[in-house]
Motif scaffolding. Structure first.
Motif, PDB file in Angstrom:
ATOM      1  N   SER A 195       0.874  -1.151  -0.070  1.00 32.65           N
ATOM      2  CA  SER A 195       0.036   0.129   0.036  1.00 32.65           C
ATOM      3  C   SER A 195       0.739   1.432   0.008  1.00 32.65           C
ATOM      4  CB  SER A 195      -1.008   0.025   1.474  1.00 32.65           C
ATOM      5  OG  SER A 195      -1.811  -1.054   1.300  1.00 32.65           O
ATOM      6  N   ALA A 196       1.896   1.081   0.210  1.00 31.19           N
ATOM      7  CA  ALA A 196       3.033   2.312   0.234  1.00 31.19           C
ATOM      8  C   ALA A 196       3.457   2.596  -0.991  1.00 31.19           C
ATOM      9  CB  ALA A 196       4.159   1.912   1.168  1.00 31.19           C
ATOM     10  N   THR A 197       3.782   4.079  -1.370  1.00 31.12           N
ATOM     11  CA  THR A 197       4.446   4.642  -2.578  1.00 31.12           C
ATOM     12  C   THR A 197       5.709   4.537  -2.289  1.00 31.12           C
ATOM     13  OG1 THR A 197       4.107   6.844  -1.823  1.00 31.12           O
ATOM     14  CG2 THR A 197       2.465   5.968  -3.037  1.00 31.12           C
ATOM     15  N   LEU A 198       6.754   4.945  -3.305  1.00 37.44           N
ATOM     16  CA  LEU A 198       8.144   5.133  -2.922  1.00 37.44           C
ATOM     17  C   LEU A 198       8.401   5.962  -2.052  1.00 37.44           C
ATOM     18  CD1 LEU A 198      10.864   3.700  -3.354  1.00 37.44           C
ATOM     19  CD2 LEU A 198      11.019   4.770  -5.619  1.00 37.44           C
ATOM     20  N   SER A 199       8.011   7.052  -2.299  1.00 34.94           N
ATOM     21  CA  SER A 199       8.048   8.246  -1.482  1.00 34.94           C
ATOM     22  C   SER A 199       7.647   8.331  -0.166  1.00 34.94           C
ATOM     23  CB  SER A 199       7.500   9.606  -2.257  1.00 34.94           C
ATOM     24  OG  SER A 199       6.196   9.333  -2.089  1.00 34.94           O
ATOM     25  N   GLY A 200       6.932   7.182   0.096  1.00 31.88           N
ATOM     26  CA  GLY A 200       6.194   6.740   1.432  1.00 31.88           C
ATOM     27  C   GLY A 200       6.795   5.703   2.055  1.00 31.88           C
ATOM     28  N   THR A 201       8.131   5.105   1.517  1.00 31.88           N
ATOM     29  CA  THR A 201       8.847   4.083   2.050  1.00 31.88           C
ATOM     30  C   THR A 201      10.183   4.585   2.903  1.00 31.88           C
ATOM     31  OG1 THR A 201       8.031   2.605   0.202  1.00 31.88           O
ATOM     32  CG2 THR A 201      10.007   2.028   1.192  1.00 31.88           C
ATOM     33  N   VAL A 202      10.431   3.886   3.995  1.00 37.13           N
ATOM     34  CA  VAL A 202      11.321   4.254   4.684  1.00 37.13           C
ATOM     35  C   VAL A 202      12.432   2.736   4.780  1.00 37.13           C
ATOM     36  CG1 VAL A 202      12.567   5.276   6.570  1.00 37.13           C
ATOM     37  CG2 VAL A 202      10.269   6.081   5.546  1.00 37.13           C
ATOM     38  N   ILE A 203      13.657   2.651   4.537  1.00 37.68           N
ATOM     39  CA  ILE A 203      14.439   1.720   5.255  1.00 37.68           C
ATOM     40  C   ILE A 203      15.104   1.853   6.336  1.00 37.68           C
ATOM     41  CG2 ILE A 203      16.490   0.189   4.157  1.00 37.68           C
ATOM     42  CD1 ILE A 203      15.589   0.803   1.447  1.00 37.68           C
ATOM     43  N   PHE A 204      14.942   1.335   7.249  1.00 40.05           N
ATOM     44  CA  PHE A 204      15.653   1.522   8.531  1.00 40.05           C
ATOM     45  C   PHE A 204      16.393   0.286   8.934  1.00 40.05           C
ATOM     46  CE2 PHE A 204      11.598   3.571   9.469  1.00 40.05           C
ATOM     47  CZ  PHE A 204      11.989   4.764  10.213  1.00 40.05           C
ATOM     48  N   PRO A 205      17.194   0.461   9.829  1.00 38.72           N
ATOM     49  CA  PRO A 205      18.489  -0.591  10.192  1.00 38.72           C
ATOM     50  C   PRO A 205      17.802  -1.872  10.671  1.00 38.72           C
ATOM     51  CG  PRO A 205      18.979   1.653  11.427  1.00 38.72           C
ATOM     52  CD  PRO A 205      17.775   1.745  10.543  1.00 38.72           C
ATOM     53  N   ILE A 206      18.318  -2.919  10.038  1.00 38.66           N
ATOM     54  CA  ILE A 206      17.802  -4.237  10.710  1.00 38.66           C
ATOM     55  C   ILE A 206      18.448  -5.083  11.301  1.00 38.66           C
ATOM     56  CG2 ILE A 206      16.542  -6.416   9.803  1.00 38.66           C
ATOM     57  CD1 ILE A 206      14.772  -4.132   9.498  1.00 38.66           C
ATOM     58  N   THR A 207      19.738  -5.180  10.615  1.00 40.74           N
ATOM     59  CA  THR A 207      20.704  -6.239  11.495  1.00 40.74           C
ATOM     60  C   THR A 207      21.542  -5.301  12.448  1.00 40.74           C
ATOM     61  OG1 THR A 207      22.464  -5.583   9.730  1.00 40.74           O
ATOM     62  CG2 THR A 207      20.711  -7.255   9.042  1.00 40.74           C
ATOM     63  N   ARG A 208      22.598  -6.467  13.035  1.00 40.67           N
ATOM     64  CA  ARG A 208      23.259  -5.848  14.339  1.00 40.67           C
ATOM     65  C   ARG A 208      24.294  -4.908  13.596  1.00 40.67           C
ATOM     66  NH1 ARG A 208      24.991 -11.169  17.275  1.00 40.67           N
ATOM     67  NH2 ARG A 208      25.108 -11.777  15.043  1.00 40.67           N
ATOM     68  N   ALA A 209      24.738  -5.167  12.469  1.00 38.89           N
ATOM     69  CA  ALA A 209      25.842  -4.197  11.989  1.00 38.89           C
ATOM     70  C   ALA A 209      25.312  -3.011  11.461  1.00 38.89           C
ATOM     71  CB  ALA A 209      26.359  -4.849  10.529  1.00 38.89           C
ATOM     72  N   GLN A 210      23.916  -2.741  11.157  1.00 36.03           N
ATOM     73  CA  GLN A 210      23.301  -1.323  10.923  1.00 36.03           C
ATOM     74  C   GLN A 210      22.510  -0.756  11.951  1.00 36.03           C
ATOM     75  OE1 GLN A 210      20.239  -2.857   8.158  1.00 36.03           O
ATOM     76  NE2 GLN A 210      21.604  -3.535   6.670  1.00 36.03           N
ATOM     77  N   SER A 211      22.678  -1.133  13.176  1.00 31.77           N
ATOM     78  CA  SER A 211      21.723  -1.147  14.434  1.00 31.77           C
ATOM     79  C   SER A 211      21.683   0.361  14.664  1.00 31.77           C
ATOM     80  CB  SER A 211      21.947  -1.990  15.634  1.00 31.77           C
ATOM     81  OG  SER A 211      23.557  -1.646  15.927  1.00 31.77           O
ATOM     82  N   ASN A 212      22.673   1.339  14.280  1.00 25.35           N
ATOM     83  CA  ASN A 212      22.663   2.664  14.835  1.00 25.35           C
ATOM     84  C   ASN A 212      22.615   3.430  13.354  1.00 25.35           C
ATOM     85  OD1 ASN A 212      23.435   1.949  17.545  1.00 25.35           O
ATOM     86  ND2 ASN A 212      24.013   4.123  17.647  1.00 25.35           N
ATOM     87  N   GLY A 213      22.382   2.935  12.318  1.00 22.96           N
ATOM     88  CA  GLY A 213      22.093   3.517  11.137  1.00 22.96           C
ATOM     89  C   GLY A 213      22.620   2.985   9.678  1.00 22.96           C
ATOM     90  N   VAL A 214      21.901   3.196   8.567  1.00 22.77           N
ATOM     91  CA  VAL A 214      22.316   2.977   7.414  1.00 22.77           C
ATOM     92  C   VAL A 214      22.356   4.436   6.671  1.00 22.77           C
ATOM     93  CG1 VAL A 214      21.249   0.634   7.006  1.00 22.77           C
ATOM     94  CG2 VAL A 214      19.836   2.631   6.895  1.00 22.77           C
ATOM     95  N   GLU A 215      23.716   4.778   6.201  1.00 22.71           N
ATOM     96  CA  GLU A 215      23.762   6.181   5.851  1.00 22.71           C
ATOM     97  C   GLU A 215      24.409   6.294   4.273  1.00 22.71           C
ATOM     98  OE1 GLU A 215      26.808   6.861   8.616  1.00 22.71           O
ATOM     99  OE2 GLU A 215      25.702   6.731  10.553  1.00 22.71           O
ATOM    100  N   ASP A 216      23.827   7.170   3.738  1.00 20.65           N
ATOM    101  CA  ASP A 216      24.699   7.943   2.490  1.00 20.65           C
ATOM    102  C   ASP A 216      24.463   6.731   1.305  1.00 20.65           C
ATOM    103  OD1 ASP A 216      25.261   9.745   4.300  1.00 20.65           O
ATOM    104  OD2 ASP A 216      27.426   9.410   4.506  1.00 20.65           O
ATOM    105  N   LEU A 217      23.454   6.487   1.135  1.00 19.64           N
ATOM    106  CA  LEU A 217      23.244   5.441  -0.100  1.00 19.64           C
ATOM    107  C   LEU A 217      23.741   6.075  -1.454  1.00 19.64           C
ATOM    108  CD1 LEU A 217      22.010   2.836  -1.324  1.00 19.64           C
ATOM    109  CD2 LEU A 217      19.930   4.107  -1.636  1.00 19.64           C
ATOM    110  N   ARG A 218      24.772   5.419  -2.222  1.00 14.34           N
ATOM    111  CA  ARG A 218      25.076   6.155  -3.578  1.00 14.34           C
ATOM    112  C   ARG A 218      24.539   5.084  -4.675  1.00 14.34           C
ATOM    113  NH1 ARG A 218      28.969   7.910  -0.107  1.00 14.34           N
ATOM    114  NH2 ARG A 218      30.544   9.245  -0.586  1.00 14.34           N
TER     115      ARG A 218
END
Length: 426
Positions: free
Chosen positions: A196-219
């Motif tokens: 039900s979500a549009t792309l502009s209404g979608t958020v990718i949050f940290p999931i794994t332990r390695a990401q736990s404090n952030g997923v940053e600066d997608l190229r």
């Protein structure tokens, strides 16, 4: 070189909220109710409610959060399904009780309350209806919320050959991409955009332990294989709170996101940027191996990046502290344009560029002696002052359209003729 500013200015927005899992301890401990975890105690307390009391409590939740989220009851039921796998031997649970339990194990998170920054831009997978050189695009942005935890959000729009940019309206509700019922501790992991979500209404949050404090600066880069098949890839920094690592996101149409940790020496450094196609049959990237210089690297499988050849190192005053790339190289008839960031005195971040040979991108044929964009006046102040930064620009006709972060706080967008930038490098 003159940069034409577009009418795009994205700021932190505490009203952008999503429903996220709220973790309650599941380790057993001695309580007045016997040996059980806090999670079990909460679940048992809800199950003891009468149907009337449960429905009344659920109505209070609905009233308090009415208009702030989309499909809250469906999300509550998804969360209950996750809890049911953790707490075994639950009896039959009514629909209302299941939703209320899901609500107790969820919370509202303002994912862009602190900052919106460090964007990248790529052509949209759907270019239907575009004409006269217009390009529909996807822009990724790094959003920062409570606890300075970074996530990835998206905006869509259209860029025109004159350099102007029109953003599509943002969806009123945001939903987190999820891995389904299982939340793995380690990668790789595949996340799914809610139907039900549009792309502009979608958020990718940290999931794994390695990401736990952030997923940053997608190229982001639109990668075209030798058979013409296009996909999207993008490296990003996974931050655990103590360590950083480089991971890769892959997607075909931005409905499913495959998140995979990279391997090799380069995986321990930030800022790997893939070329948009293979070079001499191999995956190719620009990255750092020494924290301060740019290296040309190749790989057989796009996930292992071990060694490389140093091609650019700090030279001019504005980049003496360190150099880094600002997104994937952009192919032009004159060569590969690689946008760079340099760090100079007073930790000021400025933007420059390098021109790489079209056939042999490990050979540098041009370089800006001065930055073409530096933090001045209105682009100086913010959460981290004296920073301008981009994670990727897009070629539109004879111009580059470049969204960029300002002072680790907001996003602006500018454009300039490709020819003007190349003149600065020769």
């Amino acid at each position: 070189m003159h940069i034409d500013n577009c009418d795009v200015h994205l700021n932190a927005d505490p009203s952008r909220v999503v429903l996220r899992p709220f973790s309650i301890p599941v380790q057993p401990r001695g309580t007045a109710h016997g040996d059980m975890s806090r999670a079990e105690r909460v679940v048992n307390s809800v199950l003891k409610m009468s149907d009337e009391d449960c429905i009344a409590e659920l109505s209070d939740v609905d009233r308090d959060f009415h208009g702030r989220h989309w499909m809250t009851h469906a999300i509550f039921l998804e969360r209950f399904a996750q809890i049911r796998k953790i707490i075994a031997k639950l009896p039959h649970v009514s629909d209302a009780h299941a939703k209320l339990i899901g609500a107790y194990f969820s919370h509202e998170y303002s994912y862009a309350a602190a900052a919106v920054m460090n964007p990248s831009m790529v052509p949209h997978p759907d270019q239907s209806g575009m004409r006269d050189g217009a390009v529909r695009f996807v822009m990724s942005v790094r959003t920062v919320g409570e606890g300075h935890i970074s996530s990835i959000a998206f905006r869509e729009g259209v860029a025109l050959p004159d350099g102007s940019v029109k953003l599509w309206p943002q969806a009123p509700f945001a939903l987190a991409a999820t891995p389904g019922s299982e939340y793995p501790e380690d990668g790789p992991v595949t996340l799914h955009r809610h139907e039900s979500a549009t792309l502009s209404g979608t958020v990718i949050f940290p999931i794994t332990r390695a990401q736990s404090n952030g997923v940053e600066d997608l190229r982001l880069v639109r990668f075209v294989e030798e058979d013409g098949r296009a996909t999207y890839m993008g490296s990003y920094t996974a931050y655990s709170g103590r360590e950083t690592g480089c991971e890769l996101m892959q997607t075909d149409r931005f409905t499913e996101f495959r998140m995979t940790p990279l391997r090799g020496a380069a995986s321990r450094h930030k800022g790997l940027a893939l070329f948009p196609r293979r070079i001499n049959g191999r995956f190719t990237a620009i990255g750092r191996l020494d924290q301060e210089s740019l290296y040309f690297m190749q790989s057989e499988d796009h996930l292992s990046w071990n060694y490389g050849r140093k091609i650019v190192e700090p030279k001019y005053p504005w980049e003496l502290i360190q150099l880094g790339n600002c997104g994937s190289p952009i192919e032009t008839e004159d060569g590969w344009i690689l946008l760079t960031h340099g760090v100079g005195a007073m930790r000021q971040y400025s933007l420059g560029a390098v021109l790489l040979d079209l056939k042999d991108p490990s050979r540098v044929i041009g370089r800006t002696r001065e930055p073409f964009l530096r933090p001045l006046d209105e682009t100086r102040e913010g959460y981290v002052p004296n920073v301008v930064y981009t994670c990727g620009a897009m070629k539109v006709g004879k111009r580059l359209v470049m969204p960029y972060g300002v002072a680790d706080s907001s996003v602006r967008c500018g454009s300039f003729p490709i020819a003007d930038l190349i003149k600065e490098m020769t």
